[in-house]
Structure formats: C-alpha cells, structure tokens
Scaffold this active site. Structure first.
Site, short mmCIF file in Angstrom:
data_model
loop_
_atom_site.label_atom_id
_atom_site.label_comp_id
_atom_site.label_asym_id
_atom_site.label_seq_id
_atom_site.Cartn_x
_atom_site.Cartn_y
_atom_site.Cartn_z
N HIS A 93 0.81 -1.21 0.00
CA HIS A 93 0.00 0.00 0.00
C HIS A 93 0.85 1.27 0.00
CE1 HIS A 93 -3.68 -2.23 0.62
NE2 HIS A 93 -3.22 -2.77 1.74
N HIS A 120 5.26 6.20 7.36
CA HIS A 120 4.94 5.85 5.98
C HIS A 120 4.57 7.11 5.24
CE1 HIS A 120 1.04 5.71 8.09
NE2 HIS A 120 0.58 6.23 6.96
N THR A 228 -6.19 6.65 8.35
CA THR A 228 -6.66 6.99 7.00
C THR A 228 -6.74 5.77 6.07
OG1 THR A 228 -4.43 7.52 6.19
CG2 THR A 228 -5.69 9.31 7.22
#
Length: 305
Positions: A93, A120, A228
């Site tokens: 992702h 990230h 999120t």
C-alpha cells in the site's frame, strides 16, 4: 503469527487480538479498474463500518476557521536525533519505515507520552497532488505520517481502543529545485523495494533528518480523527505541521516507481478528504518558546538586581 493492519503495520497478534475480524483487502482509487473489483476509498465502509464514521481522516483544513489554542506548545521529540539502522519495506500500500524503541514524542498538550512505531508516506504521480490532508484546498505532492502509540500500549491493536491512543505527526512535502541530501539514503533504498513485500535496510538515518528543523515546528494544526486506511479507527490525535519538507522532482519520482501487488504503479496513494462535521481544528500560536525565553530573561535580570 501476524498480519498487516490499518496503516500497514505488521502486528504480532495476541490471542485476544486474533478475535478481531480480519479485514478484507482494500485499494486506493488508482488501483480500481474494470478488471479488479477491490473496494476503493468510496467503498471502504464495506471493509470496515468505522470508515463511515463522523470523525474520519484526512480532512481539508480551512485556516480562517481554525481555533487558536495557547496550550499547543512546542512538542518534545525524544530519540529523533539518534541515527539508527532502519527496516524499510513495500507493504503493498505504501513504503513503510519501522522504527526502533527509544523514539517518541510528548508535550504539545498531548494526553501522554507516545512512542513511535513506524512512518509511511502518501503521494501522487509526476509531482501532482498526493497528500491526504489539504490546507485551504491545497494538496501537496506528498505527506509523511509518523505513527505513535501511548507508551502504556504494546501494539496498535491495543491503542485503537483508546480515543487518544494514537498520535500521528503529519509533514507535507514541497517540490524543490535542488536535492534534499538528507533524504538520499532513503530514496536510494527505494530501488530495492520496487516489488511488494520486498525489504531493504537504511543505515545512518535519524528521524530529525527527515523532518523540518525543530525550530520551525512551533506552528501546527491539531484535531481528533482516524486512521486513513481501513479499519479507519477513530483513535488518532493528529498534529499537522505548517513547515514543509523540500524534495526534488527526481527524489519524488523515486516513489512513483514502486509497485502495487497487481504489478501496476504505486501512485495516488491517498484517501480523499472526509467531512469535518462538528469537529474543530486547533492552531498553535507558535510563540510559546518565545514567551518562555522572555520569562527566563526576566528572571535572570531580576536576580541581578
């Protein structure tokens, strides 16, 4: 045993944690196609009902509607100056940097001391909009999230049960004409993790190298929101800094070379802004450090009288 969960963190599950339902696979909008039925952001509610909550992230911050809060003093960054050997990976992702023990954040009207577990990033394509949060409708090329959990917790699975269990520091990126040399080790390592589930080591890097100078981090936005990505748990205290990180076009383009599991470009890895609803966004006054220095100087002067 472990599994990827929420922001891509690889969590070792306890017997209690294993009772939580396993999330279905989910996608970003750039992955949705006629040949793939993986649910994109608009359908994440089908993956986790929490993704349809009223306190979701990211949001668009309208600066004229923010509320100044003098309690939002400068944060204290613990262990951010230490250079470590980091573990970098493509988790399917995003690109994720797992953080070692001894790194944390406190102060700034946070409920507790928080320890960092990973960072990230979210990005667009070809320098286009890619940040998750927006400021007055402006979307930046990239956004970095440094994820922390309260020191008393051992995992993200525990922290999500606490409305303030997670503290995420968000940093926006701007395209610059020159390279940011501090990012060279990280950017170079991306070439080793093009494929999902691949790993690389990054040595001699500190978190302080990856964020703006601490002297510029007195101005920030604060609000209560969620993770999120699914399961979108509403357990996050968000801190978004006004000062940005510069990266050259070449450095930004290194992130666009990564691949999703289906072999396509890992691009536009962001969730669209969610309704703010009845939440407030607070803004630090940015002068707390100046006030403290003024008080210190006054005390010194008085002591000499």
């Amino acid at each position: 045993r472990g599994s990827r969960e929420n922001t891509g963190i690889f969590i070792v599950r306890s017997s209690a944690a294993r009772k939580r339902p396993i999330l279905r696979e989910w996608c970003y909008q750039s992955q949705v196609s006629c040949n793939r039925s993986c649910p994109g952001p608009d359908a994440w509610q089908t993956v986790s009902h929490q993704c349809g909550g009223r306190s979701q992230s990211p949001v668009n911050i309208v600066t004229r509607k923010t509320v100044k809060d003098e309690r939002l003093t400068p944060l204290q960054f613990d262990g951010y100056q230490e250079a470590f050997n980091f573990h970098l990976r493509n988790n399917g992702h995003t690109v994720q940097l797992d953080l070692p023990p001894g790194v944390g954040v406190s102060g700034g009207h946070l409920d507790a001391n928080y320890k960092a577990i990973q960072l990230h990033l979210h990005w667009g394509k070809n320098g286009s909009a890619g940040s998750e949060h927006t400021i007055d409708g402006e979307q930046f090329p990239m956004e970095m999230h440094i994820v922390h959990i309260k020191e008393d917790y051992n995992s993200l699975s525990q922290a999500v049960k606490d409305p303030t269990g997670i503290a995420v520091l968000g940093f926006f990126f701007q395209e610059s004409l020159s390279e940011n040399k501090k990012y060279t080790p990280l950017v170079d390592a991306l070439k080793q993790i093009i494929k999902p589930s691949s790993n690389a080591s990054v040595s001699g890097v500190s978190l302080e190298m990856l964020i703006p100078p601490q002297s510029s981090l007195t101005k920030y936005f604060r609000y209560s929101g969620s993770l999120t990505t699914p399961d979108c748990a509403e357990a996050v205290v968000w801190t978004l800094f006004e000062s940005t990180v510069p990266l050259s076009r070449t450095q930004l383009s290194a992130f666009w070379q990564l691949q999703f599991p289906e072999g396509t470009e890992m691009i536009q890895t962001y969730r669209p802004a969610q309704p703010l609803n009845d939440r407030s966004v607070f803004y630090s006054t940015g002068n707390a450090s100046l006030v403290s220095w003024a008080l210190l100087l006054m005390s010194v002067l008085l002591s000499t009288l």
